[in-house]
Design a protein around this motif. Sequence first.
Motif, PDB file in Angstrom:
ATOM      1  N   GLY A  82       0.778  -1.233   0.000  1.00  0.00           N
ATOM      2  CA  GLY A  82       0.000   0.000   0.000  1.00  0.00           C
ATOM      3  C   GLY A  82       0.808   1.281   0.000  1.00  0.00           C
ATOM      4  N   ALA A  83       2.141   1.167  -0.041  1.00  0.00           N
ATOM      5  CA  ALA A  83       2.991   2.365   0.009  1.00  0.00           C
ATOM      6  C   ALA A  83       2.896   3.152  -1.290  1.00  0.00           C
ATOM      7  N   SER A  84       2.869   4.460  -1.151  1.00  0.00           N
ATOM      8  CA  SER A  84       2.992   5.369  -2.293  1.00  0.00           C
ATOM      9  C   SER A  84       4.438   5.826  -2.346  1.00  0.00           C
ATOM     10  N   ASN A  85       4.917   6.149  -3.519  1.00  0.00           N
ATOM     11  CA  ASN A  85       6.302   6.582  -3.667  1.00  0.00           C
ATOM     12  C   ASN A  85       6.357   8.051  -4.024  1.00  0.00           C
ATOM     13  N   MET A  86       7.154   8.794  -3.263  1.00  0.00           N
ATOM     14  CA  MET A  86       7.449  10.180  -3.576  1.00  0.00           C
ATOM     15  C   MET A  86       8.886  10.407  -3.123  1.00  0.00           C
ATOM     16  N   THR A  87       9.779  10.552  -4.076  1.00  0.00           N
ATOM     17  CA  THR A  87      11.195  10.706  -3.759  1.00  0.00           C
ATOM     18  C   THR A  87      11.453  12.069  -3.125  1.00  0.00           C
ATOM     19  N   PHE A  88      12.212  12.039  -2.036  1.00  0.00           N
ATOM     20  CA  PHE A  88      12.629  13.276  -1.383  1.00  0.00           C
ATOM     21  C   PHE A  88      14.143  13.347  -1.404  1.00  0.00           C
ATOM     22  N   VAL A  89      14.661  14.551  -1.541  1.00  0.00           N
ATOM     23  CA  VAL A  89      16.093  14.808  -1.509  1.00  0.00           C
ATOM     24  C   VAL A  89      16.356  15.744  -0.334  1.00  0.00           C
ATOM     25  N   PRO A  90      17.608  15.849   0.125  1.00  0.00           N
ATOM     26  CA  PRO A  90      17.876  16.683   1.304  1.00  0.00           C
ATOM     27  C   PRO A  90      17.321  18.109   1.221  1.00  0.00           C
ATOM     28  N   GLY A  91      17.346  18.729   0.059  1.00  0.00           N
ATOM     29  CA  GLY A  91      16.839  20.093  -0.071  1.00  0.00           C
ATOM     30  C   GLY A  91      15.342  20.214   0.188  1.00  0.00           C
ATOM     31  N   ASP A  92      14.614  19.115   0.047  1.00  0.00           N
ATOM     32  CA  ASP A  92      13.165  19.136   0.293  1.00  0.00           C
ATOM     33  C   ASP A  92      12.846  19.408   1.755  1.00  0.00           C
ATOM     34  N   ARG A  93      13.815  19.226   2.620  1.00  0.00           N
ATOM     35  CA  ARG A  93      13.579  19.480   4.036  1.00  0.00           C
ATOM     36  C   ARG A  93      13.312  20.969   4.291  1.00  0.00           C
ATOM     37  N   LEU A  94      13.914  21.805   3.500  1.00  0.00           N
ATOM     38  CA  LEU A  94      13.778  23.252   3.695  1.00  0.00           C
ATOM     39  C   LEU A  94      12.567  23.824   2.981  1.00  0.00           C
ATOM     40  N   VAL A  95      12.345  23.387   1.747  1.00  0.00           N
ATOM     41  CA  VAL A  95      11.217  23.898   0.978  1.00  0.00           C
ATOM     42  C   VAL A  95      10.858  22.880  -0.105  1.00  0.00           C
ATOM     43  N   LEU A  96       9.564  22.711  -0.317  1.00  0.00           N
ATOM     44  CA  LEU A  96       9.096  21.814  -1.374  1.00  0.00           C
ATOM     45  C   LEU A  96       8.732  22.632  -2.604  1.00  0.00           C
ATOM     46  N   SER A  97       8.982  22.056  -3.749  1.00  0.00           N
ATOM     47  CA  SER A  97       8.540  22.710  -4.978  1.00  0.00           C
ATOM     48  C   SER A  97       7.013  22.738  -4.956  1.00  0.00           C
ATOM     49  N   PRO A  98       6.392  23.667  -5.660  1.00  0.00           N
ATOM     50  CA  PRO A  98       4.930  23.707  -5.708  1.00  0.00           C
ATOM     51  C   PRO A  98       4.332  22.386  -6.192  1.00  0.00           C
ATOM     52  N   GLU A  99       4.990  21.733  -7.150  1.00  0.00           N
ATOM     53  CA  GLU A  99       4.489  20.465  -7.670  1.00  0.00           C
ATOM     54  C   GLU A  99       4.523  19.374  -6.603  1.00  0.00           C
ATOM     55  N   LYS A 100       5.637  19.309  -5.859  1.00  0.00           N
ATOM     56  CA  LYS A 100       5.765  18.282  -4.825  1.00  0.00           C
ATOM     57  C   LYS A 100       4.808  18.560  -3.672  1.00  0.00           C
ATOM     58  N   GLU A 101       4.636  19.816  -3.316  1.00  0.00           N
ATOM     59  CA  GLU A 101       3.686  20.164  -2.257  1.00  0.00           C
ATOM     60  C   GLU A 101       2.260  19.773  -2.666  1.00  0.00           C
ATOM     61  N   ALA A 102       1.900  20.036  -3.910  1.00  0.00           N
ATOM     62  CA  ALA A 102       0.567  19.662  -4.393  1.00  0.00           C
ATOM     63  C   ALA A 102       0.397  18.144  -4.364  1.00  0.00           C
ATOM     64  N   GLY A 103       1.443  17.407  -4.740  1.00  0.00           N
ATOM     65  CA  GLY A 103       1.399  15.955  -4.697  1.00  0.00           C
ATOM     66  C   GLY A 103       1.224  15.446  -3.271  1.00  0.00           C
ATOM     67  N   MET A 104       1.913  16.061  -2.324  1.00  0.00           N
ATOM     68  CA  MET A 104       1.769  15.671  -0.917  1.00  0.00           C
ATOM     69  C   MET A 104       0.354  15.940  -0.426  1.00  0.00           C
ATOM     70  N   ARG A 105      -0.185  17.082  -0.778  1.00  0.00           N
ATOM     71  CA  ARG A 105      -1.557  17.408  -0.349  1.00  0.00           C
ATOM     72  C   ARG A 105      -2.565  16.397  -0.908  1.00  0.00           C
ATOM     73  N   ARG A 106      -2.387  15.999  -2.171  1.00  0.00           N
ATOM     74  CA  ARG A 106      -3.277  14.984  -2.762  1.00  0.00           C
ATOM     75  C   ARG A 106      -3.128  13.648  -2.036  1.00  0.00           C
ATOM     76  N   LEU A 107      -1.901  13.262  -1.774  1.00  0.00           N
ATOM     77  CA  LEU A 107      -1.635  11.992  -1.110  1.00  0.00           C
ATOM     78  C   LEU A 107      -2.211  11.955   0.305  1.00  0.00           C
ATOM     79  N   LEU A 108      -2.017  13.016   1.055  1.00  0.00           N
ATOM     80  CA  LEU A 108      -2.444  13.038   2.453  1.00  0.00           C
ATOM     81  C   LEU A 108      -3.943  13.231   2.606  1.00  0.00           C
TER      82      LEU A 108
END
Length: 124
Positions: A82-108
């Motif tokens: 049941g796991a979803s995959n969304m790759t994160f890199v160290p820089g994502d800890r500080l700020v997410l791109s708008p696309e990745k943030e939108a993907g997280m909101r959809r997932l959650l």
Amino acid sequence: MRTTAIVASILVFSALGAAVPPCRAADPGPPDWWADAADEAAADGYRLITPAAVKTLYDTGNTFVILDTRPGYEYHWGHLPGASNMTFVPGDRLVLSPEKEAGMRRLLGPDKERIVVVYCRDFR
């Protein structure tokens, strides 16, 4: 966006008996970095859990989101049910791109109280 999140180690593969063979014969206990990571997670409102605790979530039928943050090729080698995959890199800890943030909101989704288990590679 405030959601209950739990961070787990990739060791959950061996604890859950998933298709990926375990790297070690026996779990020697928490890695050296565990205490520091637990303190850091707690400071941000999260907590670390053990592979056994993740297995309990599956066994009890709890509804939760499970997020595999490894690169896609590692996810395709094997991942938790049941796991979803969304790759994160160290820089994502500080700020997410708008696309990745939108993907997280959809997932959650809209439920701010749902449990979110995030796992990645084991750094032992």
